[in-house]
Design a protein around this motif. Structure first.
Motif, PDB file in Angstrom:
ATOM      1  N   ALA A   6       0.829  -1.660  -0.335  1.00  0.00           N
ATOM      2  CA  ALA A   6      -0.349  -0.492   0.248  1.00  0.00           C
ATOM      3  C   ALA A   6       0.961   1.568   0.067  1.00  0.00           C
ATOM      4  N   SER A   7       0.463   2.194  -0.801  1.00  0.00           N
ATOM      5  CA  SER A   7       1.127   3.550  -0.989  1.00  0.00           C
ATOM      6  C   SER A   7       0.722   4.241   0.504  1.00  0.00           C
ATOM      7  N   PRO A   8       1.628   5.312   0.189  1.00  0.00           N
ATOM      8  CA  PRO A   8       1.826   5.421   2.049  1.00  0.00           C
ATOM      9  C   PRO A   8       0.103   6.685   2.001  1.00  0.00           C
ATOM     10  N   VAL A   9      -0.578   7.570   0.361  1.00  0.00           N
ATOM     11  CA  VAL A   9      -1.693   7.723   1.007  1.00  0.00           C
ATOM     12  C   VAL A   9      -2.224   6.614   1.761  1.00  0.00           C
ATOM     13  N   ASP A  10      -2.453   5.698   1.048  1.00  0.00           N
ATOM     14  CA  ASP A  10      -3.372   4.387   1.480  1.00  0.00           C
ATOM     15  C   ASP A  10      -3.434   3.420   3.201  1.00  0.00           C
ATOM     16  N   ASP A  11      -2.003   4.019   3.371  1.00  0.00           N
ATOM     17  CA  ASP A  11      -1.775   3.411   4.778  1.00  0.00           C
ATOM     18  C   ASP A  11      -2.543   4.225   5.704  1.00  0.00           C
ATOM     19  N   PRO A  12      -3.389   3.844   6.622  1.00  0.00           N
ATOM     20  CA  PRO A  12      -3.984   4.763   7.816  1.00  0.00           C
ATOM     21  C   PRO A  12      -2.548   5.647   7.880  1.00  0.00           C
ATOM     22  N   VAL A  13      -1.678   4.684   8.739  1.00  0.00           N
ATOM     23  CA  VAL A  13      -0.977   5.892   9.891  1.00  0.00           C
ATOM     24  C   VAL A  13      -0.232   6.331   9.128  1.00  0.00           C
ATOM     25  N   GLU A  14       0.324   6.563   8.009  1.00  0.00           N
ATOM     26  CA  GLU A  14       1.024   7.631   6.912  1.00  0.00           C
ATOM     27  C   GLU A  14       0.570   8.308   6.974  1.00  0.00           C
ATOM     28  N   ARG A  15      -0.817   8.226   6.543  1.00  0.00           N
ATOM     29  CA  ARG A  15      -2.289   9.172   6.275  1.00  0.00           C
ATOM     30  C   ARG A  15      -2.372  10.034   7.521  1.00  0.00           C
ATOM     31  N   TYR A  16      -2.104   9.712   8.676  1.00  0.00           N
ATOM     32  CA  TYR A  16      -1.960  10.673   9.998  1.00  0.00           C
ATOM     33  C   TYR A  16      -1.152  11.467   9.865  1.00  0.00           C
ATOM     34  N   ALA A  17       0.399  10.475   9.877  1.00  0.00           N
ATOM     35  CA  ALA A  17       1.387  11.202   9.835  1.00  0.00           C
ATOM     36  C   ALA A  17       1.389  12.235   9.388  1.00  0.00           C
ATOM     37  N   ALA A  18       0.861  12.518   7.948  1.00  0.00           N
ATOM     38  CA  ALA A  18       0.137  13.162   7.011  1.00  0.00           C
ATOM     39  C   ALA A  18       0.166  14.205   7.339  1.00  0.00           C
ATOM     40  N   GLU A  19      -1.566  14.378   7.828  1.00  0.00           N
ATOM     41  CA  GLU A  19      -2.145  15.212   8.389  1.00  0.00           C
ATOM     42  C   GLU A  19      -1.455  15.898   9.532  1.00  0.00           C
ATOM     43  N   LEU A  20      -1.290  15.442  10.305  1.00  0.00           N
ATOM     44  CA  LEU A  20      -0.325  15.991  11.461  1.00  0.00           C
ATOM     45  C   LEU A  20       0.774  16.767  11.243  1.00  0.00           C
ATOM     46  N   ALA A  21       1.792  16.535  10.294  1.00  0.00           N
ATOM     47  CA  ALA A  21       3.206  17.385   9.674  1.00  0.00           C
ATOM     48  C   ALA A  21       2.365  18.554   8.600  1.00  0.00           C
ATOM     49  N   ALA A  22       0.512  18.207   8.151  1.00  0.00           N
ATOM     50  CA  ALA A  22       0.259  19.505   7.903  1.00  0.00           C
ATOM     51  C   ALA A  22      -0.228  20.177   8.645  1.00  0.00           C
ATOM     52  N   ALA A  23       0.074  20.179   9.533  1.00  0.00           N
ATOM     53  CA  ALA A  23      -1.346  20.835  11.164  1.00  0.00           C
ATOM     54  C   ALA A  23       0.095  21.260  11.869  1.00  0.00           C
ATOM     55  N   LEU A  24       0.955  21.378  11.719  1.00  0.00           N
ATOM     56  CA  LEU A  24       2.112  21.912  12.031  1.00  0.00           C
ATOM     57  C   LEU A  24       3.380  22.592  11.812  1.00  0.00           C
ATOM     58  N   ARG A  25       3.574  23.836  12.951  1.00  0.00           N
ATOM     59  CA  ARG A  25       4.448  24.673  12.254  1.00  0.00           C
ATOM     60  C   ARG A  25       5.388  24.816  13.397  1.00  0.00           C
ATOM     61  N   GLY A  26       7.162  24.998  12.906  1.00  0.00           N
ATOM     62  CA  GLY A  26       8.000  24.584  13.603  1.00  0.00           C
ATOM     63  C   GLY A  26       9.088  24.729  12.636  1.00  0.00           C
ATOM     64  N   PRO A  27      10.267  24.390  13.428  1.00  0.00           N
ATOM     65  CA  PRO A  27      11.550  24.136  12.787  1.00  0.00           C
ATOM     66  C   PRO A  27      11.622  22.383  12.334  1.00  0.00           C
ATOM     67  N   ALA A  28      12.300  22.313  10.596  1.00  0.00           N
ATOM     68  CA  ALA A  28      11.840  21.285   9.798  1.00  0.00           C
ATOM     69  C   ALA A  28      12.305  20.044  10.977  1.00  0.00           C
ATOM     70  N   GLY A  29      13.211  20.349  11.425  1.00  0.00           N
ATOM     71  CA  GLY A  29      13.653  18.689  12.173  1.00  0.00           C
ATOM     72  C   GLY A  29      13.481  18.954  13.475  1.00  0.00           C
TER      73      GLY A  29
END
Length: 230
Positions: A6-29
């Motif tokens: 399954a691609s990252p888009v189809d993986d629920p855990v990866e999708r959760y992580a992607a949504e979390l990353a999009a919601a956060l702001r701050g130093p990239a590292g």
């Protein structure tokens, strides 16, 4: 053909992580580290529920209920990122200190008299670069308040990111105005090489501070529960 994983888009855990990353702001590292920790923890929790006999869909629901929604996790992560971004912005301001001192001395060297920088431009450049230098001093205090001393200044530390963000923004505007003033004055000054060099230092300072200050403003808004600017 063998079905691909399954691609990252189809993986629920990866999708959760992607949504979390999009919601956060701050130093990239720091942001990547937090997202990776949450993703790995969620994946391990899902695997634990599945090992206990839960179906994949139920295991995911139980794991998400245990971790919280993306919005809930983002809110808890954002405070740490906001402090990290405030420190990053304060460091950027502090790093401009030598540039601003050099700019101030170069403007003084060019002078405000005959053959030098025009009186108006001279006064504007000195005042703006001096104001930006004050911001550097405040940045040093911010680094102390968000570091080891933060435990003794909890209230100040909570309000400090917004103060750092707007101090950096004001300094960035002052640096940009100094750059424009000196660039204009260089056409009229006999000692134009000094004026041009001072303007270049002011422009470099602006480039160092502007980006971190903008991100810091976004972080402060998110930590306060306000939506990020579009």
């Amino acid at each position: 053909m063998t079905p691909e994983a399954a691609s990252p888009v189809d993986d629920p855990v990866e999708r959760y992580a992607a949504e979390l990353a999009a919601a956060l702001r701050g130093p990239a590292g720091a942001r990547a580290r937090l997202v990776a920790e949450v993703r790995d923890g969620l994946a391990e929790t899902v695997a634990a529920y599945e090992a206990a006999g839960a179906a994949p869909e139920r295991a995911l629901r139980e794991a998400e209920a245990e971790f919280g929604s993306v919005a809930e996790v983002a809110a808890s992560c954002q405070r740490e990122l906001t402090v990290a971004q405030a420190r990053h912005t304060a460091r950027a301001l502090a790093l401009t200190g030598p540039f601003l001192v050099a700019c101030w001395w170069l403007v003084r060297g060019a002078g405000g008299g005959q053959g030098g920088v025009s009186g108006f431009a001279y006064q504007v450049a000195v005042q703006l670069s001096s104001a930006a230098a004050v911001a550097v001093v405040l940045a040093a205090a911010a680094l102390a308040a968000t570091g080891a001393w933060g435990r003794w200044l909890p209230v100040a530390a909570e309000r400090l990111p917004a103060a750092v963000a707007w101090t950096g923004t004001a300094a960035s505007v002052a640096m940009a105005a100094t750059t424009l003033t000196l660039a204009t004055a260089a056409f009229l000054a006999e000692q134009w090489p000094l004026t041009v060099l001072a303007g270049a230092l002011a422009a470099a300072s602006h480039a160092v501070v502007a980006g971190p200050s903008r991100v810091c403003r976004e972080c402060a808004r998110l930590s306060a529960g306000e939506p990020a600017a579009a």
